[in-house]
Design an enzyme around this catalytic site. Sequence first.
Site, PDB file in Angstrom:
ATOM      1  N   GLU A 190       0.839  -1.207   0.000  1.00 51.91           N
ATOM      2  CA  GLU A 190       0.000   0.000   0.000  1.00 51.91           C
ATOM      3  C   GLU A 190       0.862   1.241   0.000  1.00 51.91           C
ATOM      4  O   GLU A 190       2.009   1.201   0.432  1.00 51.91           O
ATOM      5  CB  GLU A 190      -0.847   0.018   1.292  1.00 51.91           C
ATOM      6  CG  GLU A 190      -1.597  -1.270   1.493  1.00 51.91           C
ATOM      7  CD  GLU A 190      -2.255  -1.370   2.864  1.00 51.91           C
ATOM      8  OE1 GLU A 190      -2.195  -0.392   3.637  1.00 51.91           O
ATOM      9  OE2 GLU A 190      -2.806  -2.437   3.147  1.00 51.91           O
ATOM     10  N   LYS A 201       2.069   4.751   1.437  1.00 51.73           N
ATOM     11  CA  LYS A 201       2.138   5.329   2.782  1.00 51.73           C
ATOM     12  C   LYS A 201       1.701   6.784   2.651  1.00 51.73           C
ATOM     13  O   LYS A 201       2.421   7.616   2.096  1.00 51.73           O
ATOM     14  CB  LYS A 201       3.562   5.213   3.325  1.00 51.73           C
ATOM     15  CG  LYS A 201       3.685   5.659   4.755  1.00 51.73           C
ATOM     16  CD  LYS A 201       5.041   5.282   5.296  1.00 51.73           C
ATOM     17  CE  LYS A 201       5.287   5.708   6.723  1.00 51.73           C
ATOM     18  NZ  LYS A 201       4.768   6.969   7.125  1.00 51.73           N
ATOM     19  N   ASP A 260       0.843  10.523   3.582  1.00 50.79           N
ATOM     20  CA  ASP A 260       1.512  11.436   4.505  1.00 50.79           C
ATOM     21  C   ASP A 260       0.482  12.385   5.107  1.00 50.79           C
ATOM     22  O   ASP A 260       0.201  13.455   4.580  1.00 50.79           O
ATOM     23  CB  ASP A 260       2.595  12.222   3.748  1.00 50.79           C
ATOM     24  CG  ASP A 260       3.631  12.767   4.692  1.00 50.79           C
ATOM     25  OD1 ASP A 260       3.557  12.452   5.905  1.00 50.79           O
ATOM     26  OD2 ASP A 260       4.519  13.504   4.244  1.00 50.79           O
ATOM     27  N   TYR A 298      -7.044   2.081   6.287  1.00 51.13           N
ATOM     28  CA  TYR A 298      -6.178   0.977   5.883  1.00 51.13           C
ATOM     29  C   TYR A 298      -5.960  -0.111   6.936  1.00 51.13           C
ATOM     30  O   TYR A 298      -5.119  -0.967   6.767  1.00 51.13           O
ATOM     31  CB  TYR A 298      -4.809   1.508   5.435  1.00 51.13           C
ATOM     32  CG  TYR A 298      -4.197   2.538   6.386  1.00 51.13           C
ATOM     33  CD1 TYR A 298      -3.861   2.199   7.688  1.00 51.13           C
ATOM     34  CD2 TYR A 298      -3.942   3.830   5.953  1.00 51.13           C
ATOM     35  CE1 TYR A 298      -3.302   3.123   8.544  1.00 51.13           C
ATOM     36  CE2 TYR A 298      -3.374   4.769   6.802  1.00 51.13           C
ATOM     37  CZ  TYR A 298      -3.064   4.414   8.098  1.00 51.13           C
ATOM     38  OH  TYR A 298      -2.514   5.325   8.959  1.00 51.13           O
ATOM     39  N   CYS A 349      12.358  47.630   5.384  1.00 57.94           N
ATOM     40  CA  CYS A 349      11.575  46.970   4.340  1.00 57.94           C
ATOM     41  C   CYS A 349      12.211  47.238   2.976  1.00 57.94           C
ATOM     42  O   CYS A 349      12.425  48.406   2.621  1.00 57.94           O
ATOM     43  CB  CYS A 349      10.140  47.497   4.366  1.00 57.94           C
ATOM     44  SG  CYS A 349       9.172  46.933   2.953  1.00 57.94           S
ATOM     45  N   CYS A 401       9.614  49.644   1.002  1.00 57.92           N
ATOM     46  CA  CYS A 401       9.276  51.027   1.353  1.00 57.92           C
ATOM     47  C   CYS A 401      10.225  51.636   2.384  1.00 57.92           C
ATOM     48  O   CYS A 401      10.056  52.795   2.764  1.00 57.92           O
ATOM     49  CB  CYS A 401       7.842  51.100   1.866  1.00 57.92           C
ATOM     50  SG  CYS A 401       7.624  50.291   3.453  1.00 57.92           S
ATOM     51  N   CYS A 441       6.960  44.081   7.667  1.00 57.35           N
ATOM     52  CA  CYS A 441       6.961  45.521   7.434  1.00 57.35           C
ATOM     53  C   CYS A 441       5.633  46.021   8.007  1.00 57.35           C
ATOM     54  O   CYS A 441       4.573  45.592   7.570  1.00 57.35           O
ATOM     55  CB  CYS A 441       7.035  45.812   5.939  1.00 57.35           C
ATOM     56  SG  CYS A 441       6.604  47.519   5.598  1.00 57.35           S
TER      57      CYS A 441
HETATM   58  S1  IVH Z   1      -0.662   0.572   8.776  1.00 59.40           S
HETATM   59  C1  IVH Z   1      -0.008  -0.991  13.311  1.00 59.40           C
HETATM   60  N1  IVH Z   1      -0.842   1.590   6.377  1.00 59.40           N
HETATM   61  O1  IVH Z   1       2.348   5.736   8.735  1.00 59.40           O
HETATM   62  C2  IVH Z   1       0.360   0.047  12.306  1.00 59.40           C
HETATM   63  N2  IVH Z   1      -0.011   3.014   8.104  1.00 59.40           N
HETATM   64  O2  IVH Z   1       4.974   5.854   9.985  1.00 59.40           O
HETATM   65  C3  IVH Z   1      -0.707   0.236  11.317  1.00 59.40           C
HETATM   66  N3  IVH Z   1       0.476   5.301   7.362  1.00 59.40           N
HETATM   67  O3  IVH Z   1       1.292   5.194  12.031  1.00 59.40           O
HETATM   68  C4  IVH Z   1      -0.365   1.262  10.331  1.00 59.40           C
HETATM   69  N4  IVH Z   1      -0.117   5.040   5.262  1.00 59.40           N
HETATM   70  O4  IVH Z   1      -0.108   6.800  10.480  1.00 59.40           O
HETATM   71  C5  IVH Z   1      -0.485   1.818   7.652  1.00 59.40           C
HETATM   72  N5  IVH Z   1      -1.109   2.324   4.204  1.00 59.40           N
HETATM   73  C6  IVH Z   1      -0.765   2.574   5.456  1.00 59.40           C
HETATM   74  C7  IVH Z   1      -0.286   3.832   5.885  1.00 59.40           C
HETATM   75  C8  IVH Z   1       0.076   4.010   7.232  1.00 59.40           C
HETATM   76  C9  IVH Z   1       0.332   5.903   6.169  1.00 59.40           C
HETATM   77  C10 IVH Z   1       0.992   5.993   8.569  1.00 59.40           C
HETATM   78  C11 IVH Z   1       0.322   5.612   9.867  1.00 59.40           C
HETATM   79  C12 IVH Z   1       1.440   5.014  10.661  1.00 59.40           C
HETATM   80  C13 IVH Z   1       2.615   5.726  10.112  1.00 59.40           C
HETATM   81  C14 IVH Z   1       3.918   5.047  10.404  1.00 59.40           C
END
Ligand code: IVH
Length: 675
Positions: free
Chosen positions: A123, A125, A127, A235, A416, A419, A434
């Site tokens: 999956e 990740k 942000d 997720y 500034c 001005c 400013c």
């Molecule tokens: S699974 C038990 N899946 O990344 C942990 N986390 O750096 C379950 N995050 O704490 C998390 N995309 O906030 C999971 N596809 C994804 C994610 C994801 C972003 C975040 C989440 C996690 C953090 C870790």
Amino acid sequence: MARISKSAAKERIEALSAELNRHNYEYYVLSSPVITDFEFDLKMQELQALEAMYPELALPDSPTQHVGSDLAAPKQEEKRGFEQVTHKYPMLSLGNTYSREEMLAFCNKIEAENGEKLEYSCELKFDGVAICLTYVGGELKQAVTRGDGVKGDNVLENVLTIKSIPRHLKPGNWPREFEIRGEIFMPYAAFETLNKEKEEIGEQPFANPRNAASGSLKLQSSAQVAERGLDCVLYHMLGEELPFSTHSEAIAAASAWGLPTSELSQVRKGAADVVDYIDCWDSRRKALPYATDGVVIKVNDLQLQKRLGFTAKSPRWATAYKFKPEQALTRLNSIDYQVGRTGAITPVANLEPVPLSGTIVKRASLHNKDQMDLLDVRIGDWVYVEKGGEIIPKITGVELSKRPDDAVRPDFPTLCPDCGTPLVRDEDQARHYCPNRTGCPTQTKAAFVHFTSRDAMDILAGDATIDQLYNLNLIRRLSDLYRLTKEQLMQLDGWQERSCDNFLGSLEKSKTVPYARVLYALGIRHIGKTTAKLLAKHFPDIEALEHASAQQLSEIEDIGDIVAASVADYFADPDNLKLIEELKAAGLQFAGGAAQKVSDLLAGKSIVVSGVFSISREEMKSLIEANGGSATGSVSGKTSYLLAGDKPGDAKVKKANSLGIEIIDEQQFYSMIGR
Ligand code: IVH
């Protein structure tokens, strides 16, 4: 890591732990990190290696052993007042790596112990900010932030404003009670709109979409959250005896129940296929409309997940591969000091052009004086430039080994550049400003751009028209617009009779723009569209608002001290009062914000609204006012009723009980107003 002496390790462990705990606070609580994720992860890896070498030296509050906390410091909590909830299952973080070899090793280790070519859910990740939703009987009952992993803030009201998150699930075989976790994020488009508006009302823009999402989620006012364009992807499902054998089945079911999940997740078999998914998204992710910072790999089989279990901080059945932010090393030729729309001074570096993530970078932000001092940057230095989730590249470091002898320490201006007015420092935002709001050309022109913009007075004048009108000395005060004549407009480059008529027509039409939008158009610092509406509702005409003290303003729910002070300051300036008189004389609307009266059934009643209702809280307050009552923010001796929805604020209920104030529910309220 090379072995170091115990005393040196002790010193370093203490320093790193303190530093990482501070960075966690800046990231999670303040939504304003000062180092990049990559730098953070490197420091964390160093601390982990040292603790592995000398386990006895690890501190009890080591950041390697607990997740960063987003719980507000007590001082901020007072104003925000979110209820804290203990997580049913601790909300952990993920292990991470920047190396494909380590990713292969992660899969290989699990496969060596549990059979070859296992299935992994791969999956993106996302942000953003982690959130845990609880559905009971198909209805969203709770939305809690990660907090410190053990307990978090219940931000249900704010989460309910996110369009992709359903309050009620579609019919299906959902368990009576389950949790589903995911990420709340701000797509790039919403992030850009928000930052533009922030600049316009004189607030510091967010550095990246993650910070914007986390700052927005914890806003006091749900009405304001609703305008932020947040989105969500879920997720991870949790619950007692879920009827699924794989993670991907659970997520597919969630999607069928109407929950937002990612279509880009894929089940892959074996380590090589996992790395192929990473390779594929390393570049493709740049075309996505939201920020991602890596890929998450999860063992798909739920039985196996259970067997693998957790460490103190993260699951053993999942890990994250993080994309290294792309960096370039180039020379810093000079620094410009730009005056922003609100007078904020931003140092911008002029760089030797360098390719980075598909574009040639020539300029990069240095943020503010503090950041320049922190980097100890000199003109002539070789600097690292990065494009993170941010749109504008930024300088993240200096390559000291390449510093030329003739590198020059830059002088931050004291006047500034536009001005010549002496700059002032805004301690809250660590920026220089400013203060010459009405006389500084950049700020004056920006005030016109804001005033004429579509959401404000909607006058047909773009930046170029404003520039020309200003340069021809035709506009200095906002009221000058309403004195412009056709003859004057004909002086503008390329303007013909028709463009003049269109412009004058839009000026005429702007005289019907409602009071709330006129208030927004004035460009009072910190007054965005939502706050302007709120002010117009509470003060039915501008005279009432002019006479309100900062104290009275801050008593209105959703108006904080900064906004109250800014409004009071604006009306304390006689020149602003004069401007309003001029605009009134031109025919602009300065009254009429209060709700249409439908009855006097609640006349003299002061009602405090708390909790979640079948309609939004804003609508509920409008109903109170439309029936002659007043909706107030805090429970006091003068309160007539506490109107409590689902999950009302604990403190409000306690206070109402202690003062003997009647608590009514939504149905009782409707009967009171004969609805
Ligand atoms: S699974 C038990 N899946 O990344 C942990 N986390 O750096 C379950 N995050 O704490 C998390 N995309 O906030 C999971 N596809 C994804 C994610 C994801 C972003 C975040 C989440 C996690 C953090 C870790």
